[in-house]
Design a protein around this motif. Sequence first.
Motif, short mmCIF file in Angstrom:
data_model
loop_
_atom_site.label_atom_id
_atom_site.label_comp_id
_atom_site.label_asym_id
_atom_site.label_seq_id
_atom_site.Cartn_x
_atom_site.Cartn_y
_atom_site.Cartn_z
N THR A 425 9.63 41.41 5.39
CA THR A 425 9.77 41.34 3.65
C THR A 425 11.66 40.54 3.73
O THR A 425 12.21 40.02 5.09
CB THR A 425 10.54 42.24 3.35
OG1 THR A 425 12.34 43.17 3.74
CG2 THR A 425 9.90 43.70 3.59
N ASP A 426 11.46 39.44 3.02
CA ASP A 426 12.42 38.79 2.44
C ASP A 426 14.01 38.74 2.13
O ASP A 426 13.94 39.87 1.87
CB ASP A 426 12.36 38.01 1.08
CG ASP A 426 11.19 36.65 1.09
OD1 ASP A 426 10.58 36.76 2.51
OD2 ASP A 426 10.79 36.13 -0.23
N GLU A 427 14.29 38.47 3.35
CA GLU A 427 16.01 39.74 3.27
C GLU A 427 16.98 37.71 3.31
O GLU A 427 16.71 36.98 4.15
CB GLU A 427 15.99 40.02 4.84
CG GLU A 427 15.47 41.51 5.00
CD GLU A 427 15.11 42.19 6.23
OE1 GLU A 427 15.53 43.22 5.94
OE2 GLU A 427 15.44 41.80 6.86
N LYS A 428 18.26 38.51 3.31
CA LYS A 428 19.17 37.51 2.94
C LYS A 428 19.28 36.55 4.49
O LYS A 428 19.68 37.48 5.28
CB LYS A 428 20.20 37.97 2.64
CG LYS A 428 22.12 36.74 2.45
CD LYS A 428 23.20 37.81 1.95
CE LYS A 428 24.30 36.10 1.97
NZ LYS A 428 25.66 37.64 1.13
N GLU A 429 19.70 35.33 4.59
CA GLU A 429 19.78 34.42 6.56
C GLU A 429 19.13 35.40 7.46
O GLU A 429 19.14 35.82 8.49
CB GLU A 429 21.32 35.05 6.57
CG GLU A 429 22.06 34.67 5.41
CD GLU A 429 23.72 34.42 5.35
OE1 GLU A 429 24.53 35.20 7.11
OE2 GLU A 429 24.81 33.79 4.82
N ASP A 430 17.77 35.72 6.96
CA ASP A 430 16.93 36.03 7.95
C ASP A 430 16.63 34.37 8.73
O ASP A 430 16.09 34.16 9.62
CB ASP A 430 15.55 36.07 7.08
CG ASP A 430 15.19 37.95 7.49
OD1 ASP A 430 16.49 38.24 7.94
OD2 ASP A 430 14.26 37.98 7.15
N TYR A 431 16.44 33.27 7.81
CA TYR A 431 16.16 31.82 8.68
C TYR A 431 15.13 31.92 9.02
O TYR A 431 14.18 30.98 10.25
CB TYR A 431 17.16 31.48 9.00
CG TYR A 431 18.21 31.23 8.83
CD1 TYR A 431 19.21 31.00 8.12
CD2 TYR A 431 19.76 32.36 9.13
CE1 TYR A 431 20.26 30.96 7.27
CE2 TYR A 431 20.43 32.52 8.59
CZ TYR A 431 21.28 31.69 8.08
OH TYR A 431 22.15 31.55 6.70
N PHE A 432 13.86 32.63 8.25
CA PHE A 432 12.39 32.62 8.70
C PHE A 432 11.86 30.45 8.36
O PHE A 432 12.45 30.04 7.57
CB PHE A 432 12.17 33.54 7.68
CG PHE A 432 10.26 33.22 7.99
CD1 PHE A 432 9.14 34.12 8.71
CD2 PHE A 432 9.04 32.29 7.33
CE1 PHE A 432 8.42 34.15 8.78
CE2 PHE A 432 7.89 32.47 7.13
CZ PHE A 432 7.56 33.40 8.12
N GLY A 433 11.69 30.88 9.59
CA GLY A 433 11.20 28.62 9.42
C GLY A 433 12.49 28.10 10.47
O GLY A 433 12.19 26.56 10.07
N GLY A 434 13.23 29.03 10.90
CA GLY A 434 14.73 28.28 11.54
C GLY A 434 13.91 28.33 13.23
O GLY A 434 14.26 26.91 13.22
N GLU A 435 13.14 27.62 13.21
CA GLU A 435 11.92 26.63 14.22
C GLU A 435 10.28 27.02 13.77
O GLU A 435 10.14 28.29 13.79
CB GLU A 435 12.52 28.18 15.88
CG GLU A 435 11.77 26.86 17.12
CD GLU A 435 11.40 25.33 16.70
OE1 GLU A 435 11.21 25.15 15.85
OE2 GLU A 435 12.34 25.32 18.38
N VAL A 436 9.77 26.05 14.13
CA VAL A 436 7.96 26.44 14.58
C VAL A 436 7.29 26.02 15.46
O VAL A 436 7.65 24.71 15.98
CB VAL A 436 7.80 25.62 13.27
CG1 VAL A 436 7.73 26.39 11.87
CG2 VAL A 436 8.13 24.31 12.69
#
Length: 502
Positions: A425-436
């Motif tokens: 789920t979307d959570e604060k400061e997950d930084y999803f996409g911080g690497e691809v």
Amino acid sequence: MAKHRRTPAPSRTRLRLATATATAAALTGGLFAASAGTAGAADSVHHPQADFNGDGYGDVAFSAGYATVSGKKGAGDIVALYGSASGTTSTKRSTISQNTTGVPGTSETGDGFGWVSAHGDFNDDGFDDLAVSAPSEKVGDDTNGGTVAILWGSASGLSGGTTLADPTPSGHDRWGRSLAAGDFDGDGLDDLAVGSSGATIHVYKGGLSKSGTAGGRYTVKPDIMSGGDAGPISLFAGDVNADGKSDLVVNGYETTGDYGWNTNYYVPGSASGLTMSGAKALKRGVITGIGDVNGDGFGDIVTGQDWDPAKPTDDFPSVPESVTGGQVHITYGSASGPAYATNIDQDTGNVPGGSERGDWFGGELSLGDINGDGYADVAVGASGENLDGVVDTGSVTVLYGSPDGLNATSGAQFFAQSTAGVPGTDEKEDYFGGEVKLADTNKDGKADLVVGAYGENSGNGALTYLPSNGTKITTTGSRSISTSAAAVSTDGTPMFGGNAAN
């Protein structure tokens, strides 16, 4: 990028820059690492995706650079995930530290082993190997001397390693701060370029042996800043002019100006290796991938810039290059090297979303052929994206190649952890996409997507696997890989998934 801009909160990190710092509190920016994916403009020998065990499935390797090892905080791990008929899973993996049997060195506090890595078949035995650095390792009396080790591929995966000795330890710190593999002289053997805090890049010619000797060594020196935390920020290889020799893109800081602006150089390969003759300055940016996005046979340079100089903010009113939404530059290749450039951001055409301050669109990217049409496609991370009031939860946009280049008009895809079928789920400061990372990990000839969210679970980090269905990236068959599944300690903040091997 202004070195002296306002420093974000410690969790808002650019992890390759993190290798040049002693603690998380000193970090700046977002995250970056990229790869030349699976499509187009391949070098004569260097494959754009790894196969460490020679089974034909693409493998990926991700850092857990702040991982605690045997009680030593920040010692660092690297996690190799071997491909399979099911794609990227945690079932087949190697989690490696400097305490792993056969790996040189010893895990020590703050070494940062695994932050930076690059793959290539350095000893020409048919198995890809992995060059891994610990750029903050103390070497003798040199507190941040840094070390580089080659982990050797085999039928059973990565096993054992050899130290790549620093030829000029008194001339710089942070040996291995940046790494890139490619066939720079076109002799059919993978070479390794190694950066440090100095401007000089050392290139080890292919034919590296397990005793540590190379087929030769030479240096090139772009016009970038050196000393302290300077030197090449990152290095990326690919064949831009289609001459069968890898070229190198160097991301660094220029030597003039009050703010130390980010600058990039194209350094061409030649029969004698990399040469500054014919080197060209490129669009500014912090992350690069090389692939043929328009199918003309030349490698195109795709550079992410997670701030947009056309859209100033009030951080530094007199300085236009300030942090905003971000953009991607596409510099098209030609027989003479880099040619013309275009830009794409979240306000371009029908690209999903909108360009908002701090999105960091382009802070990460990776190239690969997702649909098998012969055009390189691009996955773009925006790890600072806010969604429905959730700050810095992050997102990824997929743009598809075409005869006209990257298509910003139709076909783009948008993924977040709130997207139906994506784990979490979307959570604060997950930084999803911080690497691809795009790589064909299930051997169907199409690139799959692996996304890092280094802030997941308060800095533990996690990966998300999103496969290609042959036409596009899909959530069917998606899965999450946690620190526990990857055997990474959660003591501290390992930031698993922060950087991928290029």
